[in-house]
Design a protein around this motif. Sequence first.
Motif: not given
Length: 59
Positions: A12-13, A27-41
Motif C-alpha cells: 500500500s505504501a 526516476a527517484a520514485a522508481g528507485t524507491r519502488v525497487r527498494k520496496a520490492m527488495q524489502d518485499l522479497k
Amino acid sequence: MEKFEKVKELVSAIEADATKFYDGGVAAAGTRVRKAMQDLKVLAQEIRAEVTEKKNSSK
C-alpha cells in the motif's frame, strides 16, 4: 501473520511511488519502488520459512 500484515502495508505504501514512476516517469520514485520490492522479497522469504517450519512441526 504479523509479517503478512507488513507485506500488505508495504504494498500500500509504495502504490503512490509506483504511479509516479510508471505514469509520471519520476526516476527517484522508481528507485524507491525497487527498494520496496527488495524489502518485499526479504519479507516473503521470511514468511516462507515460517510456513515451512510450522507445517513441518505439526507432523
